[in-house]
Design a protein around this motif. Sequence first.
Motif, PDB file in Angstrom:
ATOM      1  N   ARG A  82      87.171 177.062  19.579  1.00 15.99           N
ATOM      2  CA  ARG A  82      87.371 175.840  19.976  1.00 15.99           C
ATOM      3  C   ARG A  82      87.742 175.893  21.813  1.00 15.99           C
ATOM      4  NH1 ARG A  82      90.280 174.788  15.460  1.00 15.99           N
ATOM      5  NH2 ARG A  82      92.302 174.877  16.410  1.00 15.99           N
ATOM      6  N   LYS A  83      88.547 177.026  21.763  1.00 20.69           N
ATOM      7  CA  LYS A  83      88.859 177.255  23.219  1.00 20.69           C
ATOM      8  C   LYS A  83      87.881 177.454  24.220  1.00 20.69           C
ATOM      9  CE  LYS A  83      91.645 178.434  26.677  1.00 20.69           C
ATOM     10  NZ  LYS A  83      91.216 179.757  27.126  1.00 20.69           N
TER      11      LYS A  83
ATOM     12  N   ARG B 259      85.595 174.577  24.850  1.00 24.51           N
ATOM     13  CA  ARG B 259      85.921 174.026  26.141  1.00 24.51           C
ATOM     14  C   ARG B 259      85.663 174.362  27.353  1.00 24.51           C
ATOM     15  NH1 ARG B 259      89.975 171.990  22.357  1.00 24.51           N
ATOM     16  NH2 ARG B 259      91.155 173.982  22.305  1.00 24.51           N
ATOM     17  N   LYS B 260      85.815 175.664  27.149  1.00 22.82           N
ATOM     18  CA  LYS B 260      85.657 176.208  28.540  1.00 22.82           C
ATOM     19  C   LYS B 260      84.064 176.352  28.893  1.00 22.82           C
ATOM     20  CE  LYS B 260      87.682 180.300  29.740  1.00 22.82           C
ATOM     21  NZ  LYS B 260      88.111 181.617  29.709  1.00 22.82           N
TER      22      LYS B 260
ATOM     23  N   PRO C 155      82.968 172.060  29.426  1.00 24.15           N
ATOM     24  CA  PRO C 155      84.226 171.245  29.737  1.00 24.15           C
ATOM     25  C   PRO C 155      83.686 169.650  29.832  1.00 24.15           C
ATOM     26  CG  PRO C 155      83.181 172.299  31.576  1.00 24.15           C
ATOM     27  CD  PRO C 155      82.546 172.599  30.599  1.00 24.15           C
TER      28      PRO C 155
ATOM     29  N   PHE D 281      84.716 167.756  26.762  1.00 26.29           N
ATOM     30  CA  PHE D 281      86.161 167.777  26.134  1.00 26.29           C
ATOM     31  C   PHE D 281      87.029 167.413  27.437  1.00 26.29           C
ATOM     32  CE2 PHE D 281      83.945 171.189  23.908  1.00 26.29           C
ATOM     33  CZ  PHE D 281      84.168 171.032  22.794  1.00 26.29           C
ATOM     34  N   LYS D 282      86.716 166.251  27.957  1.00 22.60           N
ATOM     35  CA  LYS D 282      87.344 165.662  29.134  1.00 22.60           C
ATOM     36  C   LYS D 282      88.837 165.371  28.762  1.00 22.60           C
ATOM     37  CE  LYS D 282      83.285 164.228  31.786  1.00 22.60           C
ATOM     38  NZ  LYS D 282      82.542 163.024  32.156  1.00 22.60           N
TER      39      LYS D 282
ATOM     40  N   ALA E   5      90.473 166.745  26.176  1.00 26.59           N
ATOM     41  CA  ALA E   5      91.420 167.638  25.450  1.00 26.59           C
ATOM     42  C   ALA E   5      92.066 168.415  26.474  1.00 26.59           C
ATOM     43  CB  ALA E   5      90.422 168.384  24.534  1.00 26.59           C
ATOM     44  N   VAL E   6      92.128 167.929  27.770  1.00 31.52           N
ATOM     45  CA  VAL E   6      92.827 168.768  28.669  1.00 31.52           C
ATOM     46  C   VAL E   6      94.327 169.129  28.418  1.00 31.52           C
ATOM     47  CG1 VAL E   6      93.342 169.244  30.982  1.00 31.52           C
ATOM     48  CG2 VAL E   6      91.090 168.084  30.559  1.00 31.52           C
TER      49      VAL E   6
ATOM     50  N   ASP F 105      95.856 169.624  25.798  1.00 34.62           N
ATOM     51  CA  ASP F 105      95.921 170.637  24.582  1.00 34.62           C
ATOM     52  C   ASP F 105      95.411 172.268  25.089  1.00 34.62           C
ATOM     53  OD1 ASP F 105      96.546 168.636  23.191  1.00 34.62           O
ATOM     54  OD2 ASP F 105      94.414 168.143  22.323  1.00 34.62           O
ATOM     55  N   SER F 106      95.129 172.315  26.373  1.00 33.23           N
ATOM     56  CA  SER F 106      94.439 173.634  26.750  1.00 33.23           C
ATOM     57  C   SER F 106      95.441 174.662  26.597  1.00 33.23           C
ATOM     58  CB  SER F 106      93.691 173.453  28.085  1.00 33.23           C
ATOM     59  OG  SER F 106      94.661 172.964  28.943  1.00 33.23           O
TER      60      SER F 106
ATOM     61  N   SER G 277      95.265 177.782  24.558  1.00 36.00           N
ATOM     62  CA  SER G 277      95.156 179.073  24.972  1.00 36.00           C
ATOM     63  C   SER G 277      95.981 180.109  24.431  1.00 36.00           C
ATOM     64  CB  SER G 277      95.423 178.911  26.458  1.00 36.00           C
ATOM     65  OG  SER G 277      95.324 180.149  27.017  1.00 36.00           O
TER      66      SER G 277
END
Length: 368
Positions: free
Chosen positions: A326-327, A330-331, A334, A337-338, A340-341, A343-344, A348
Amino acid sequence: MMFPSDMENTSEHLLNDSVGNLSLEGVENGDHPFLTDAWLVPLLFSLIMLVGLIGNSLVIYVISKHRQMRTATNFYIANLAATDIIFLVCCVPFTASLYPLPSWVFGDFMCKFVAFLQQVTVQATCITLTAMSGDRCYVTVYPLRSLRHRTPRVALIVSVCIWIGSFILSIPMFLYQRLEDGYWYGPRQYCVERFPSRTHERAFILYQFIAVYLLPVLTISFCYSVMLKKVGQPTVEPVDNTHQVHLLSERTISIRSRISRMVVVIVVLFTVCWGPIQIFILFQSFYPGYKVNYTTYKIKTWANCMSYANSAINPIVYGFMGASFRKSFRKTFPFLFKHAVRDSSVASRTANAEIKFVATEESHTERK
């Protein structure tokens, strides 16, 4: 696994059970019936192929793009995704074509090659899942010793050996698959398995059931029974009663359990999806009272759809259950996943901890 021989065997029953009201003129003209499954099954296969290709390609892309994703477990996952892609591209379209077309139209070589490659990919999938389970069992039971042996290089070597072994074990499918003439609303050609004798055929089917399905399932079940006994024990034995030591121990257990659950779900899905077709083929070959009719044809069609769907489900499991995936998704994407920032930072920490598996030292081992 559905090949034109299944169509040939059920053609007479399809005529009697489903299309008995066709005119004699249609039969004389060689017009074959166009049943519901002639468009419904290819449509379903197309959906499976689309979802599977996108999902598995993303899995391989994310693992190859992000260096921190190149762990031993993820190398096995990438190998599993590769087998799914090859299976979807090289086997599913040909199988789907059997439903609208009355006979095999791709020639003798493709008759052999498609059956052979289908066997290779299924065999590679089973062995890869077994290797993944053994890998998870090893890191759970021997967390410190595994730091020296569980490297991406070892996982890559094992994956290559899996492919070589799968090619060798699948050679009988290439040798005994051939084109034969048949008749269904006119002369047809069918791609069928023809072993030297009924004994050879049953021996191969029994071998396939044991080696491709039963033995991997039993081995995987044993590995996870060992893991379940071990997973509740702390990886780091507290030498004092400090709060930080206890937190590290609990966190390590949680990380390991989360990864193991993902592998368990993948294995369970394989067992459920491939079980019906494996059991059906075994039943078809060994049960004396088995009769070919439209009902058994529909059951086998459903079982094939279940087995093919497995190749599209696996990437969804990685996305929902793997925090590191998932991480990395998102990378990589991006713009998807606007929201979901926020939760980054948490993701991580979870991803980094997951990559380490049992201790912070493993991250150095995985990157060698």
